[in-house]
Design a protein around this motif. Structure first.
Motif, short mmCIF file in Angstrom:
data_model
loop_
_atom_site.label_atom_id
_atom_site.label_comp_id
_atom_site.label_asym_id
_atom_site.label_seq_id
_atom_site.Cartn_x
_atom_site.Cartn_y
_atom_site.Cartn_z
N LEU A 49 0.76 -1.21 0.00
CA LEU A 49 0.13 0.01 -0.04
C LEU A 49 0.78 1.31 -0.28
CD1 LEU A 49 -2.61 -1.27 2.73
CD2 LEU A 49 -3.09 -1.07 0.24
N ASP A 50 2.14 1.23 -0.09
CA ASP A 50 2.97 2.31 -0.14
C ASP A 50 3.70 2.94 1.29
OD1 ASP A 50 3.24 2.03 -2.94
OD2 ASP A 50 1.42 3.48 -3.03
N THR A 51 2.67 3.00 2.07
CA THR A 51 3.25 3.56 3.38
C THR A 51 2.48 2.76 4.68
OG1 THR A 51 1.12 4.85 3.67
CG2 THR A 51 3.31 5.67 2.42
N GLU A 52 3.29 2.93 5.69
CA GLU A 52 2.63 2.28 7.04
C GLU A 52 1.47 2.82 7.52
OE1 GLU A 52 3.95 1.60 11.54
OE2 GLU A 52 5.60 1.69 10.06
N THR A 53 1.30 4.14 7.12
CA THR A 53 -0.12 4.83 7.35
C THR A 53 -1.15 4.28 6.98
OG1 THR A 53 1.00 6.83 7.92
CG2 THR A 53 -1.15 7.21 7.36
N ARG A 54 -1.12 3.99 5.53
CA ARG A 54 -1.95 3.37 4.81
C ARG A 54 -2.28 1.88 5.20
NH1 ARG A 54 -2.00 5.81 -0.89
NH2 ARG A 54 -2.52 3.64 -1.69
N ALA A 55 -1.18 1.29 5.33
CA ALA A 55 -1.43 -0.09 5.77
C ALA A 55 -2.05 -0.24 7.25
CB ALA A 55 0.16 -0.94 6.02
N ARG A 56 -1.72 0.67 8.04
CA ARG A 56 -2.75 0.67 9.49
C ARG A 56 -4.03 1.14 9.40
NH1 ARG A 56 0.51 -0.28 13.47
NH2 ARG A 56 2.85 0.32 13.52
N ILE A 57 -4.49 2.05 8.38
CA ILE A 57 -5.81 2.08 7.92
C ILE A 57 -6.39 0.90 7.44
CG2 ILE A 57 -7.19 3.52 6.46
CD1 ILE A 57 -5.14 5.89 7.06
N TYR A 58 -5.88 0.37 6.62
CA TYR A 58 -6.30 -0.97 5.90
C TYR A 58 -6.56 -1.93 6.98
CZ TYR A 58 -6.68 -5.10 3.00
OH TYR A 58 -7.24 -6.16 2.49
N VAL A 59 -5.46 -2.26 7.88
CA VAL A 59 -5.96 -3.25 8.84
C VAL A 59 -6.93 -2.99 9.94
CG1 VAL A 59 -4.94 -4.09 11.04
CG2 VAL A 59 -3.32 -3.92 8.91
N TYR A 60 -7.05 -1.40 10.21
CA TYR A 60 -8.34 -1.16 10.99
C TYR A 60 -9.53 -1.53 10.25
CZ TYR A 60 -11.36 1.66 13.99
OH TYR A 60 -12.31 2.09 14.74
N LEU A 61 -9.57 -0.97 8.96
CA LEU A 61 -10.91 -1.19 8.10
C LEU A 61 -11.30 -2.64 8.07
CD1 LEU A 61 -10.69 1.71 5.87
CD2 LEU A 61 -12.24 1.45 7.66
N ALA A 73 -9.30 7.39 12.58
CA ALA A 73 -8.46 8.25 13.22
C ALA A 73 -8.14 8.16 14.53
CB ALA A 73 -8.61 9.66 13.06
N GLU A 74 -9.39 7.72 15.36
CA GLU A 74 -9.51 7.43 16.83
C GLU A 74 -8.72 6.09 16.88
OE1 GLU A 74 -12.96 6.76 20.14
OE2 GLU A 74 -12.98 8.49 18.91
N GLY A 75 -9.20 5.17 16.14
CA GLY A 75 -8.72 3.53 16.23
C GLY A 75 -7.36 3.50 16.08
N THR A 76 -6.80 4.24 15.30
CA THR A 76 -5.31 4.18 14.74
C THR A 76 -4.21 5.03 15.49
OG1 THR A 76 -5.57 5.49 12.89
CG2 THR A 76 -5.93 3.16 12.56
N GLY A 77 -5.10 6.15 15.94
CA GLY A 77 -4.00 7.19 16.54
C GLY A 77 -3.42 8.19 15.65
#
Length: 190
Positions: A49-61, A73-77
């Motif tokens: 996904l190109d970045t860790e931020t996008r990866a964390r969002i993907y995992v959360y979703l 935003a709240e769930g990932t910090g």
């Protein structure tokens, strides 16, 4: 109470404390293994996904589908503006699906997001890698025909979905793998 009863009671308490200590060590080890596994998954997704931020969002979703950007935003910090920007990009790339949240009352219905399945994500990446490998292996031919060329070449990557038992060709009408100048690759990714 006799001496034997108190000794048996002490031995029982000592056994229970040893069991409790062993249980705590196992839980710590399991927590560490899960943390390392989760980080490995995030690292792999960050590559896809190109970045860790996008990866964390993907995992959360994947864990909490149909979440709003504020909930993500709240769930990932992560900062809300960062999440909104990443979600917009992921939606544009069809890696997340966006829809309006339905509510009974009048007012603003926020967007809610859901991540595509991991198999869809991997299939898309496989197609990109296949095209890049074909471009490298056919560089001379590609240079001689210009940039309008076709990337159907010697590399074909197949992804199989074990749950359905159906193979998923990552490139619509991709040719069967062929040998070209000694290069052949037919990789099954699971």
């Amino acid at each position: 109470m006799s001496g034997q009863d108190s000794q048996t009671e002490e031995t029982g308490e000592q056994g229970e404390s040893e069991i409790q200590a062993a249980r705590e060590r196992l839980e710590e080890g399991a927590d560490k293994a899960i943390g390392e596994f989760d980080q490995s998954v995030v690292d792999l997704l960050a590559w896809l996904l190109d970045t860790e931020t996008r990866a964390r969002i993907y995992v959360y979703l994947r864990q909490k589908p149909n979440s709003t950007s504020e909930e993500v935003a709240e769930g990932t910090g992560l900062y809300p503006s960062t999440v909104r920007e990443a979600l917009a990009e992921l939606n544009e790339e069809s890696k997340v699906i966006r829809g309006k949240r339905e509510s009974a009352g009048a007012g603003n219905n926020p967007y809610e997001y859901e991540a595509i399945s991991p198999s869809e994500l991997v299939s898309e990446a496989v197609g990109q890698v296949q095209n890049q490998l074909n471009a490298v292996f056919n560089l001379d031919d590609r240079l001689s025909r210009g940039d309008d060329g076709d990337d159907d070449g010697p590399i074909t990557i197949s992804v199989s979905d074990e749950s359905s038992g159906v193979g998923d060709e990552s490139q619509g009408d991709a040719p069967d793998p062929v040998e070209s100048e000694g290069h052949e690759a037919d990789t099954d990714a699971e």
